[in-house]
Scaffold this active site. Structure first.
Site, PDB file in Angstrom:
ATOM      1  N   ASP A   1       0.838  -1.198   0.000  1.00 16.85           N
ATOM      2  CA  ASP A   1       0.000   0.000   0.000  1.00 16.85           C
ATOM      3  C   ASP A   1       0.870   1.244   0.000  1.00 16.85           C
ATOM      4  O   ASP A   1       1.780   1.393   0.826  1.00 16.85           O
ATOM      5  CB  ASP A   1      -0.890   0.005   1.252  1.00 16.85           C
ATOM      6  CG  ASP A   1      -1.778   1.234   1.323  1.00 16.85           C
ATOM      7  OD1 ASP A   1      -2.919   1.171   0.843  1.00 16.85           O
ATOM      8  OD2 ASP A   1      -1.318   2.268   1.861  1.00 16.85           O
TER       9      ASP A   1
ATOM     10  N   TYR B   1       2.892  10.281  -0.562  1.00 16.38           N
ATOM     11  CA  TYR B   1       3.842   9.775   0.434  1.00 16.38           C
ATOM     12  C   TYR B   1       5.258  10.052  -0.016  1.00 16.38           C
ATOM     13  O   TYR B   1       5.683   9.622  -1.058  1.00 16.38           O
ATOM     14  CB  TYR B   1       3.666   8.270   0.636  1.00 16.38           C
ATOM     15  CG  TYR B   1       2.369   7.833   1.248  1.00 16.38           C
ATOM     16  CD1 TYR B   1       1.539   8.722   1.916  1.00 16.38           C
ATOM     17  CD2 TYR B   1       1.965   6.506   1.156  1.00 16.38           C
ATOM     18  CE1 TYR B   1       0.347   8.289   2.480  1.00 16.38           C
ATOM     19  CE2 TYR B   1       0.776   6.072   1.726  1.00 16.38           C
ATOM     20  CZ  TYR B   1      -0.028   6.965   2.379  1.00 16.38           C
ATOM     21  OH  TYR B   1      -1.214   6.541   2.942  1.00 16.38           O
TER      22      TYR B   1
ATOM     23  N   HIS C   1      -8.173   9.082  -1.979  1.00 16.08           N
ATOM     24  CA  HIS C   1      -7.491   9.137  -0.679  1.00 16.08           C
ATOM     25  C   HIS C   1      -8.225  10.018   0.326  1.00 16.08           C
ATOM     26  O   HIS C   1      -8.343   9.669   1.505  1.00 16.08           O
ATOM     27  CB  HIS C   1      -6.070   9.667  -0.900  1.00 16.08           C
ATOM     28  CG  HIS C   1      -5.122   9.369   0.205  1.00 16.08           C
ATOM     29  ND1 HIS C   1      -3.764   9.569   0.087  1.00 16.08           N
ATOM     30  CD2 HIS C   1      -5.298   8.891   1.460  1.00 16.08           C
ATOM     31  CE1 HIS C   1      -3.167   9.221   1.217  1.00 16.08           C
ATOM     32  NE2 HIS C   1      -4.077   8.814   2.057  1.00 16.08           N
TER      33      HIS C   1
ATOM     34  N   SER D   1     -11.207   6.126   0.782  1.00 12.60           N
ATOM     35  CA  SER D   1     -10.605   6.258   2.108  1.00 12.60           C
ATOM     36  C   SER D   1     -11.095   7.539   2.764  1.00 12.60           C
ATOM     37  O   SER D   1     -11.451   8.500   2.075  1.00 12.60           O
ATOM     38  CB  SER D   1      -9.071   6.276   1.975  1.00 12.60           C
ATOM     39  OG  SER D   1      -8.444   6.274   3.234  1.00 12.60           O
ATOM     40  N   ASN D   2     -11.101   7.524   4.100  1.00 10.44           N
ATOM     41  CA  ASN D   2     -11.438   8.720   4.879  1.00 10.44           C
ATOM     42  C   ASN D   2     -12.804   9.283   4.466  1.00 10.44           C
ATOM     43  O   ASN D   2     -12.923  10.455   4.082  1.00 10.44           O
ATOM     44  CB  ASN D   2     -10.336   9.786   4.720  1.00 10.44           C
ATOM     45  CG  ASN D   2      -8.979   9.262   5.151  1.00 10.44           C
ATOM     46  OD1 ASN D   2      -8.804   8.862   6.300  1.00 10.44           O
ATOM     47  ND2 ASN D   2      -8.027   9.226   4.235  1.00 10.44           N
TER      48      ASN D   2
END
Length: 331
Positions: free
Chosen positions: A48, A53, A140, A170-171
């Site tokens: 992942d 990042y 994301h 996500s989130n």
């Protein structure tokens, strides 16, 4: 390494996924490669990462470092086809210095989930990773500025183009997730098969507004929709179960503080001592023992030593008495 089905797809993924967030920044290349090699040697398959990042470790980091490192590892090892590769878009940060200085709102900080933004983002991820497709592509951060129809149609196009096999989110709060699924059903677009949320043994305190944390309502929703697999990030909350200072000072703990959390931390400390393991390993094993809904635990070790400790959770068997004691703890 145990596996579980990913939603209702024909793919099985490792129940313990390796998060590569810090690889290429806080974790150097040699240690990152060592952890990747050890993970595959242990039977792991689920990697992942994300395009953003990681810009936050300090000046000079801009995002993309993790994907670039994975690209170098794939080029060195030729093992791309042995892994289930997930990355994410929509949380790219154009100005890392301003983001680190916390002078931007989330809307100003993140690239968002507009159609052109996502298409460019995935192309950039594929270039850094050195691959022609990823297996799972997440939105994301939930983008309320962009119509969901625009985002979902663009994602469907990425699947049709063969740039990703599956989609995730996500989130995101449960009501938005249901809206996403309704629109996918209405227009025949591919629906998410994975939901990546913060999930640990502690329970979010009542009234807290952090919608990135799984709550009881979202767990119930996932039990009713087995075509959606929970990928639990921050299952050990940065080591909070073994560090009283983090229990007091860690910013993430603002969402958990209260009598319920105090009781659960005490239960972890007691049972971990009895079993001769760390609190982190115990909690990670607890996550892996959960069956309804099914879930993947995502670890993000910074060092090979941390990696080895956390991987031991996959071999820790908790008997029914231990699981009942952990589940019963709380105020």
């Amino acid at each position: 390494m145990h596996t579980i089905p990913l939603g209702h797809t024909d793919v099985a993924v490792s129940r313990l996924a390796l998060g590569c967030m810090l690889m290429g920044t806080s974790t150097d290349e040699a240690d990152s490669f060592a952890m990747l090699d050890r993970y595959l040697a242990a039977g792991g398959t689920f990697l992942d990462t994300a395009d953003c990042y990681a810009w936050w470790p300090g000046p000079g980091f801009t995002g993309g470092e993790s994907e670039s490192l994975l690209g170098r590892w794939f080029a060195r090892t030729g093992r791309r086809d042995e892994v289930f590769l997930a990355t994410k878009g929509s949380a790219w940060v154009a100005d890392p210095d301003a983001a680190r200085a916390e002078t931007l709102t989330d809307e100003e900080k993140y690239a968002g989930a507009g159609a052109d933004t996502l298409r460019r983002a995935l192309d950039g991820s594929l270039r850094r990773l050195g691959v022609d497709h990823v297996d799972l592509y997440y939105v994301h951060v939930d983008d309320r500025r962009t119509p969901l129809e625009e985002t979902l149609e663009a994602l469907a196009g990425l699947v049709a183009a063969g740039k990703t096999r599956y989609l995730g989110w996500s989130n995101v709060p449960t009501w938005r997730l249901e809206r996403i699924r309704q629109l996918c059903d209405r227009y025949g677009w591919p629906a998410p098969v994975a939901l990546q949320q913060e999930h640990t043994y502690l329970r979010r305190r009542p009234g807290d507004a952090n919608l990135s944390i799984v709550d009881s309502q979202q767990l119930a929703y996932l039990r009713a929709h087995e075509d959606l697999t929970l990928v639990a990030y921050s299952p050990i909350l940065k080591g909070v179960y073994d560090d009283v200072h983090k229990q007091r000072d860690l910013a993430q703990m603002r969402s958990y503080r209260g009598a319920d959390t105090d009781a659960r931390l005490a239960a972890v400390a007691k049972i971990a001592a009895e079993l001769g393991v760390s609190g982190s390993v115990l909690v990670l094993a607890w996550v892996l023992h959960q069956r309804s809904p099914r879930r993947v635990a995502l670890i993000g070790p910074r060092t090979p030593a941390q990696f080895d400790e956390l991987m031991s959770a996959s071999d820790l068997r908790l008997d029914d008495d231990v699981l009942r004691a952990l589940d019963a703890a709380g105020a």
